[in-house]
Scaffold this motif. Structure first.
Motif, PDB file in Angstrom:
ATOM      1  N   LYS A   1      55.494   0.347  48.571  1.00 30.51           N
ATOM      2  CA  LYS A   1      54.674   1.709  48.378  1.00 30.51           C
ATOM      3  C   LYS A   1      56.478   2.804  48.056  1.00 30.51           C
ATOM      4  CE  LYS A   1      50.990   1.402  50.723  1.00 30.51           C
ATOM      5  NZ  LYS A   1      50.122   1.667  52.085  1.00 30.51           N
ATOM      6  N   ALA A   2      56.176   4.148  47.480  1.00 33.07           N
ATOM      7  CA  ALA A   2      57.237   4.730  47.006  1.00 33.07           C
ATOM      8  C   ALA A   2      58.122   5.412  48.177  1.00 33.07           C
ATOM      9  CB  ALA A   2      56.720   6.203  45.916  1.00 33.07           C
ATOM     10  N   GLU A   3      56.805   6.101  49.630  1.00 33.11           N
ATOM     11  CA  GLU A   3      57.509   5.988  50.477  1.00 33.11           C
ATOM     12  C   GLU A   3      58.085   5.081  51.549  1.00 33.11           C
ATOM     13  OE1 GLU A   3      53.333   4.925  51.523  1.00 33.11           O
ATOM     14  OE2 GLU A   3      54.723   6.381  50.079  1.00 33.11           O
ATOM     15  N   GLU A   4      58.331   4.462  51.169  1.00 31.82           N
ATOM     16  CA  GLU A   4      58.470   3.405  52.123  1.00 31.82           C
ATOM     17  C   GLU A   4      60.219   2.424  51.063  1.00 31.82           C
ATOM     18  OE1 GLU A   4      56.293  -0.240  52.468  1.00 31.82           O
ATOM     19  OE2 GLU A   4      55.003   1.059  53.982  1.00 31.82           O
ATOM     20  N   ALA A   5      59.907   2.761  50.275  1.00 32.61           N
ATOM     21  CA  ALA A   5      61.573   2.244  49.042  1.00 32.61           C
ATOM     22  C   ALA A   5      62.592   2.883  49.612  1.00 32.61           C
ATOM     23  CB  ALA A   5      61.010   2.934  47.824  1.00 32.61           C
TER      24      ALA A   5
ATOM     25  N   GLN B   1      61.631  19.389  50.875  1.00 35.61           N
ATOM     26  CA  GLN B   1      60.127  19.439  50.269  1.00 35.61           C
ATOM     27  C   GLN B   1      60.280  18.670  48.997  1.00 35.61           C
ATOM     28  OE1 GLN B   1      58.987  22.872  50.561  1.00 35.61           O
ATOM     29  NE2 GLN B   1      60.417  22.628  52.058  1.00 35.61           N
ATOM     30  N   ARG B   2      58.915  18.177  49.338  1.00 34.35           N
ATOM     31  CA  ARG B   2      58.795  17.845  48.306  1.00 34.35           C
ATOM     32  C   ARG B   2      59.123  17.647  46.309  1.00 34.35           C
ATOM     33  NH1 ARG B   2      53.809  14.430  46.811  1.00 34.35           N
ATOM     34  NH2 ARG B   2      52.487  15.357  48.416  1.00 34.35           N
ATOM     35  N   GLY B   3      59.359  16.407  46.394  1.00 34.14           N
ATOM     36  CA  GLY B   3      59.934  16.647  45.262  1.00 34.14           C
ATOM     37  C   GLY B   3      61.708  16.383  45.676  1.00 34.14           C
ATOM     38  N   GLN B   4      62.420  16.485  46.567  1.00 37.95           N
ATOM     39  CA  GLN B   4      63.267  16.253  46.721  1.00 37.95           C
ATOM     40  C   GLN B   4      63.424  14.531  47.357  1.00 37.95           C
ATOM     41  OE1 GLN B   4      63.866  19.277  49.608  1.00 37.95           O
ATOM     42  NE2 GLN B   4      65.215  20.618  48.429  1.00 37.95           N
TER      43      GLN B   4
ATOM     44  N   LEU C   1      73.484  13.185  49.754  1.00 46.27           N
ATOM     45  CA  LEU C   1      73.338  13.937  48.766  1.00 46.27           C
ATOM     46  C   LEU C   1      71.934  13.744  48.100  1.00 46.27           C
ATOM     47  CD1 LEU C   1      74.735  15.587  46.196  1.00 46.27           C
ATOM     48  CD2 LEU C   1      75.173  12.960  44.406  1.00 46.27           C
ATOM     49  N   VAL C   2      70.902  15.299  47.977  1.00 44.75           N
ATOM     50  CA  VAL C   2      69.524  15.267  47.633  1.00 44.75           C
ATOM     51  C   VAL C   2      69.602  16.026  46.360  1.00 44.75           C
ATOM     52  CG1 VAL C   2      67.800  16.612  48.704  1.00 44.75           C
ATOM     53  CG2 VAL C   2      69.232  15.822  50.118  1.00 44.75           C
ATOM     54  N   GLU C   3      68.958  14.897  45.302  1.00 47.46           N
ATOM     55  CA  GLU C   3      68.412  15.673  44.344  1.00 47.46           C
ATOM     56  C   GLU C   3      66.539  16.003  44.483  1.00 47.46           C
ATOM     57  OE1 GLU C   3      68.433  13.344  40.404  1.00 47.46           O
ATOM     58  OE2 GLU C   3      67.192  12.530  41.307  1.00 47.46           O
ATOM     59  N   THR C   4      66.897  17.340  43.579  1.00 54.88           N
ATOM     60  CA  THR C   4      65.824  18.153  43.794  1.00 54.88           C
ATOM     61  C   THR C   4      64.889  17.578  42.639  1.00 54.88           C
ATOM     62  OG1 THR C   4      66.390  19.847  42.756  1.00 54.88           O
ATOM     63  CG2 THR C   4      66.992  19.805  44.746  1.00 54.88           C
ATOM     64  N   SER C   5      63.636  18.224  42.103  1.00 45.90           N
ATOM     65  CA  SER C   5      63.059  17.553  41.097  1.00 45.90           C
ATOM     66  C   SER C   5      63.822  18.403  39.740  1.00 45.90           C
ATOM     67  CB  SER C   5      61.804  18.433  41.106  1.00 45.90           C
ATOM     68  OG  SER C   5      61.644  19.729  41.134  1.00 45.90           O
ATOM     69  N   THR C   6      64.466  19.308  39.373  1.00 44.84           N
ATOM     70  CA  THR C   6      65.057  19.799  38.499  1.00 44.84           C
ATOM     71  C   THR C   6      66.554  19.099  38.253  1.00 44.84           C
ATOM     72  OG1 THR C   6      66.091  21.902  40.517  1.00 44.84           O
ATOM     73  CG2 THR C   6      63.627  22.019  38.840  1.00 44.84           C
ATOM     74  N   ALA C   7      66.947  18.044  39.178  1.00 42.24           N
ATOM     75  CA  ALA C   7      67.681  17.305  39.053  1.00 42.24           C
ATOM     76  C   ALA C   7      69.251  18.291  39.355  1.00 42.24           C
ATOM     77  CB  ALA C   7      68.179  17.346  37.164  1.00 42.24           C
TER      78      ALA C   7
END
Length: 116
Positions: A17-21, A70-73, A94-100
């Motif tokens: 699942k996405a949360e386990e990947a 946050q969700r989307g990061q 390194l954290v990517e946000t939903s807005t890249a």
């Protein structure tokens, strides 16, 4: 004669699942520690030198100044930083946000892991 390359050799029902990947991996060549960051933000660690050993799983404390994760990061890269001025190590992520947009965050290791 070359054999054809299969597009997918893993049954889709076996995919995590996405949360386990795993979203990021780091292998520290000096310590032999392998770090894996999962889609839900949890971190798993293993000691690979000698007898392989799981060091456990934990959820990092995200910087309060950033409002926490946050969700989307998602974490796209991770690296152990054992050169910090304190005796405990930390992880740089390194954290990517939903807005890249990308941010570099530091997560302190739990006390038990930091003294490894």
């Amino acid at each position: 004669m070359d054999a054809p390359i299969s597009r997918s050799f893993v049954d889709s029902s076996l995919r995590p699942k996405a949360e386990e990947a795993i979203t990021a991996l780091h292998l520290d060549a000096l310590t032999g520690r392998l770090w894996a960051v999962l889609g839900d933000g949890k971190v798993e660690a293993w000691e690979l030198f000698g007898d392989p050993l799981s060091l456990g799983t934990w959820r990092p404390q995200w910087p309060a100044s950033k409002g926490g994760k946050q969700r989307g990061q998602r974490v796209v890269a991770v690296c152990e930083d054992s050169s910090s001025s304190s005796s405990a190590s930390s992880l740089m992520m390194l954290v990517e946000t939903s807005t890249a947009h990308h941010d570099l965050w530091r997560a302190e290791l739990p006390t038990a892991m930091g003294s490894l």
